[in-house]
Design an enzyme around this catalytic site. Structure first.
Site, PDB file in Angstrom:
ATOM      1  N   MET A  29       0.979  -1.307  -0.137  1.00  0.00           N
ATOM      2  CA  MET A  29       0.131  -0.010   0.065  1.00  0.00           C
ATOM      3  C   MET A  29       0.814   1.226  -0.034  1.00  0.00           C
ATOM      4  SD  MET A  29      -3.458  -0.965   2.008  1.00  0.00           S
ATOM      5  CE  MET A  29      -2.535  -0.858   3.758  1.00  0.00           C
ATOM      6  N   GLY A  30       2.345   1.221  -0.388  1.00  0.00           N
ATOM      7  CA  GLY A  30       2.963   2.406  -0.525  1.00  0.00           C
ATOM      8  C   GLY A  30       3.564   2.850   0.969  1.00  0.00           C
ATOM      9  N   GLY A  35      10.793  -2.837   5.702  1.00  0.00           N
ATOM     10  CA  GLY A  35       9.996  -4.039   5.473  1.00  0.00           C
ATOM     11  C   GLY A  35       9.695  -4.490   4.020  1.00  0.00           C
ATOM     12  N   HIS A  36       9.337  -3.214   3.581  1.00  0.00           N
ATOM     13  CA  HIS A  36       8.718  -3.660   2.001  1.00  0.00           C
ATOM     14  C   HIS A  36       9.798  -3.839   0.948  1.00  0.00           C
ATOM     15  CE1 HIS A  36       5.424  -0.676   3.572  1.00  0.00           C
ATOM     16  NE2 HIS A  36       4.713  -1.704   3.174  1.00  0.00           N
ATOM     17  N   GLN A  60     -10.511  -2.739   2.367  1.00  0.00           N
ATOM     18  CA  GLN A  60      -9.875  -3.295   3.553  1.00  0.00           C
ATOM     19  C   GLN A  60     -10.083  -2.330   4.664  1.00  0.00           C
ATOM     20  OE1 GLN A  60      -6.248  -4.057   1.330  1.00  0.00           O
ATOM     21  NE2 GLN A  60      -5.155  -3.711   3.370  1.00  0.00           N
ATOM     22  N   ASP A 149       2.365  -9.435   8.974  1.00  0.00           N
ATOM     23  CA  ASP A 149       1.032  -9.297   9.184  1.00  0.00           C
ATOM     24  C   ASP A 149       0.622 -11.032   8.908  1.00  0.00           C
ATOM     25  OD1 ASP A 149       0.010  -6.702   8.584  1.00  0.00           O
ATOM     26  OD2 ASP A 149       1.799  -6.854   7.322  1.00  0.00           O
ATOM     27  N   GLN A 152      -2.671 -12.298   7.845  1.00  0.00           N
ATOM     28  CA  GLN A 152      -2.866 -12.078   6.466  1.00  0.00           C
ATOM     29  C   GLN A 152      -2.245 -13.122   5.432  1.00  0.00           C
ATOM     30  OE1 GLN A 152      -2.664  -8.057   4.482  1.00  0.00           O
ATOM     31  NE2 GLN A 152      -0.674  -8.642   4.018  1.00  0.00           N
ATOM     32  N   SER A 185       4.363   1.190   8.391  1.00  0.00           N
ATOM     33  CA  SER A 185       3.724   2.565   7.600  1.00  0.00           C
ATOM     34  C   SER A 185       3.044   3.257   8.630  1.00  0.00           C
ATOM     35  CB  SER A 185       3.152   2.477   6.341  1.00  0.00           C
ATOM     36  OG  SER A 185       3.548   1.619   5.459  1.00  0.00           O
ATOM     37  N   ARG A 186       2.438   2.792   9.521  1.00  0.00           N
ATOM     38  CA  ARG A 186       1.713   3.314  10.545  1.00  0.00           C
ATOM     39  C   ARG A 186       2.401   4.141  11.916  1.00  0.00           C
ATOM     40  NH1 ARG A 186      -2.925  -0.655   9.250  1.00  0.00           N
ATOM     41  NH2 ARG A 186      -4.382   0.559   8.223  1.00  0.00           N
TER      42      ARG A 186
HETATM   43  P1  AMP Z   1       1.402  -3.022   3.517  1.00  0.00           P
HETATM   44  O1  AMP Z   1       1.753  -2.077   2.603  1.00  0.00           O
HETATM   45  O2  AMP Z   1       1.350  -2.557   5.028  1.00  0.00           O
HETATM   46  O3  AMP Z   1       0.315  -3.798   2.936  1.00  0.00           O
HETATM   47  O4  AMP Z   1       2.469  -4.092   3.339  1.00  0.00           O
HETATM   48  C1  AMP Z   1       2.863  -4.710   2.159  1.00  0.00           C
HETATM   49  C2  AMP Z   1       3.624  -5.983   2.429  1.00  0.00           C
HETATM   50  O5  AMP Z   1       4.760  -5.598   3.203  1.00  0.00           O
HETATM   51  C3  AMP Z   1       2.726  -6.910   3.198  1.00  0.00           C
HETATM   52  O6  AMP Z   1       3.264  -8.521   2.816  1.00  0.00           O
HETATM   53  C4  AMP Z   1       3.307  -6.807   4.761  1.00  0.00           C
HETATM   54  O7  AMP Z   1       3.428  -7.788   5.486  1.00  0.00           O
HETATM   55  C5  AMP Z   1       4.977  -6.493   4.390  1.00  0.00           C
HETATM   56  N1  AMP Z   1       5.408  -5.776   5.431  1.00  0.00           N
HETATM   57  C6  AMP Z   1       4.957  -4.687   6.161  1.00  0.00           C
HETATM   58  N2  AMP Z   1       5.797  -4.275   7.157  1.00  0.00           N
HETATM   59  C7  AMP Z   1       6.834  -5.174   7.216  1.00  0.00           C
HETATM   60  C8  AMP Z   1       7.957  -5.589   7.964  1.00  0.00           C
HETATM   61  N3  AMP Z   1       8.233  -4.642   8.927  1.00  0.00           N
HETATM   62  N4  AMP Z   1       8.669  -6.662   7.827  1.00  0.00           N
HETATM   63  C9  AMP Z   1       8.417  -7.504   6.720  1.00  0.00           C
HETATM   64  N5  AMP Z   1       7.365  -7.232   5.802  1.00  0.00           N
HETATM   65  C10 AMP Z   1       6.543  -6.183   6.123  1.00  0.00           C
END
Ligand code: AMP
Length: 281
Positions: A29-30, A35-36, A60, A149, A152, A185-186
């Site tokens: 989601m950018g 992590g991303h 969502q 997640d 998820q 991101s939060r």
């Molecule tokens: P999001 O942008 O929050 O939807 O996350 C996109 C992807 O990045 C999802 O597969 C998340 O589980 C992964 N993600 C987000 N934060 C982390 C993190 N700290 N470590 C590993 N993967 C992450």
């Protein structure tokens, strides 16, 4: 790096590639962070080509949630993706993903209504639907998803299995800040005081692992200690649960498969974290 804004463009681009080349996909989601980017790097090292999507999926988010103020920084995200070697970026808009007349939703029964699904009704229906759409468009061999997640990942693995998809999920480890806070991101929403309090999530996981390493087998004992730790740090518990990592069912006795999953409000920000209690992950 090829940027595609429409479904047609994205489908055309990926179908033009040499069919012997494997394709990895990272849906996001950018507001990208390390992590991303770790997912993008894992995709690059495991596949010949890598696609990333950036789409803040309205379906969502609950009506009281942060869809409107979810952080968006497309220019920075694109620069990071170019630096990290993404081959394709998919940037659909709501009209592309939910055109007038859209009627079909994906429900992964049972798994979608517990834990985060209990506090966020409809969340996993939105996630499952958008991810299935993205998989249908991109048709990746592997989809890279973070264990940050965890629920998820389990929901989506179940969906892909039940619907006979050829795409497999590659589970990626949680990336943390140097003090242990799981990247999210939060985290941007946190004030400096809240940022300090937010450490209680990863510290609670460490404490639980320590209890188990020193002989505790009783889930309730660990949950009570975890509740104490979060409450005294000033967090507001949404849930703390010890579950079997493969089916997310609660466990009374801790074993190799037990994961602690937690969701905690720090101020108005809801943060999640999780980890295995007996294995390193
Ligand atoms: P999001 O942008 O929050 O939807 O996350 C996109 C992807 O990045 C999802 O597969 C998340 O589980 C992964 N993600 C987000 N934060 C982390 C993190 N700290 N470590 C590993 N993967 C992450």
């Amino acid at each position: 790096m090829k940027i595609c804004k429409t479904i047609k463009e994205m489908q055309t681009e990926v179908s033009k590639r040499d069919r012997n080349k494997t394709l990895g996909f990272v849906p996001t989601m950018g507001a990208l962070h390390e992590g991303h980017l770790s997912l993008v790097r894992l995709s690059k090292s495991n596949c010949d080509l890598s696609a990333v999507s950036i789409y803040v999926n309205p379906s969502q988010f609950g009506p009281q949630e942060d869809f409107g103020r979810y952080p968006r920084n497309l220019e920075r995200d694109l620069a990071l993706l170019a630096d990290n070697g993404a081959d394709y970026v998919f940037l659909p808009d709501n009209e592309q993903m939910y055109p007038a007349g859209f009627k079909t939703w994906v429900e992964v029964e049972g798994l979608s209504s517990i834990l985060c699904g209990n506090s966020r009704p409809g969340h996993f229906r939105g996630v499952a639907t958008i991810v299935l759409k993205l998989v249908q468009i991109v048709k990746p061999d592997l989809m890279f998803m973070g264990m940050k997640d965890f629920q998820q990942v389990v929901v989506l693995e179940t969906m892909l299995r039940d619907l006979n998809s050829d795409t497999q999920i590659f589970r990626c480890p949680i990336v943390r800040e140097s003090d242990g806070l799981a990247m999210s991101s939060r985290n941007m929403y946190l004030s400096p005081e809240e940022r300090a309090k937010a450490l209680c999530l990863s510290q609670t996981l460490d404490m639980a692992r320590h209890m188990v390493a020193t002989g505790t087998k009783c889930a309730e004992e660990v949950i009570l200690a975890a509740e104490d730790k979060i409450n005294s740090a000033g967090g507001r518990i949404d849930y703390i649960s010890l579950v079997n990592g493969s089916n997310l069912q609660p466990q009374d006795l801790i074993d190799q498969d037990t994961r602690m999953l937690l969701a905690v409000y720090i101020g108005n920000t809801r943060l999640i974290d999780n980890g295995s209690l007996m294995q390193s992950d």
